[in-house]
Design an enzyme around this catalytic site. Sequence first.
Site, PDB file in Angstrom:
ATOM      1  N   HIS A  84      -6.674   8.295   8.152  1.00 44.81           N
ATOM      2  CA  HIS A  84      -7.642   7.267   8.563  1.00 44.81           C
ATOM      3  C   HIS A  84      -8.110   7.467  10.001  1.00 44.81           C
ATOM      4  O   HIS A  84      -8.641   6.549  10.614  1.00 44.81           O
ATOM      5  CB  HIS A  84      -7.038   5.870   8.383  1.00 44.81           C
ATOM      6  CG  HIS A  84      -6.887   5.462   6.945  1.00 44.81           C
ATOM      7  ND1 HIS A  84      -5.960   4.548   6.514  1.00 44.81           N
ATOM      8  CD2 HIS A  84      -7.557   5.866   5.832  1.00 44.81           C
ATOM      9  CE1 HIS A  84      -6.067   4.398   5.190  1.00 44.81           C
ATOM     10  NE2 HIS A  84      -7.012   5.197   4.755  1.00 44.81           N
ATOM     11  N   ILE A 101      12.930   0.169   7.135  1.00 46.06           N
ATOM     12  CA  ILE A 101      12.636   1.571   7.421  1.00 46.06           C
ATOM     13  C   ILE A 101      13.397   2.074   8.648  1.00 46.06           C
ATOM     14  O   ILE A 101      13.884   3.207   8.670  1.00 46.06           O
ATOM     15  CB  ILE A 101      11.109   1.751   7.600  1.00 46.06           C
ATOM     16  CG1 ILE A 101      10.423   1.524   6.248  1.00 46.06           C
ATOM     17  CG2 ILE A 101      10.771   3.119   8.167  1.00 46.06           C
ATOM     18  CD1 ILE A 101       8.924   1.351   6.337  1.00 46.06           C
TER      19      ILE A 101
END
Length: 247
Positions: free
Chosen positions: A113, A230
């Site tokens: 992106h 995470i």
Amino acid sequence: MSSTRPLIAVLTGAGISTDSGIPDYRGPKGLWQRDPAAQDLVTIGPYLADPDIRRRSWLLRRDVGAAAAEPNPGHLALVDLERSGLPVRVLTQNVDGLHQRSGLPDRKVFELHGTAQRVQCVRCRVRTPMSEALDRVAAGEPDPACLACGGVLKPCTVMFGENLDPVVLGRAEAVANNCDLFLAVGTLLQVHPAAGLVRLALDAGARLVIVNAEPTPYDDEAAEVIREPISTALPALVRRIIAASRD
Ligand code: ZN
């Protein structure tokens, strides 16, 4: 690919950066979905057409940039993985530059992106640092224009209404197609290009490991699904991968 040095593809999404204090703007619960007026700030048509949209967009970017996000243990785990000598490529949906800031070489990070660390003139295409543009905003320019040609400046991110860079996407697809292990970290795998990259890797026979708090459409096809945060799960997973590579 050599069987002794299996290629590892790591696809990362917003989830890996939330522990660095960066909100998930783009996800299903993100700002751009909840607030259509805010979405105009990152949609290419309104951005180019309306100086007031650009003024508000710069102010938002200035406020987000002020957070000065730092890499977290999730990012650093991927640096450990790369420094172990295993061939690693990171395919990221994030525009925050934190993979490179954490120490991964530029050439091993594919920013699907784009990046919010630089801006580009839509007319002459010159690229300059985001920090310079934000300094001009802070100094009182509501909509800083290109210093070379006077054109509109936009961040080097893929805005809504813009296509992904076909070169970056092609390189990411080649990695997905050739990897032995595909880690999907902090991404829901629901939208292009993330979903397509996972599909490519699975179809090419890669082993899929998903690290994500919420279910994804690919959980049933994964060799392993890890739901823990995470920042703790990824360092543990990386230690296992490195240990297994040395057996
Ligand atoms: Zn220009």
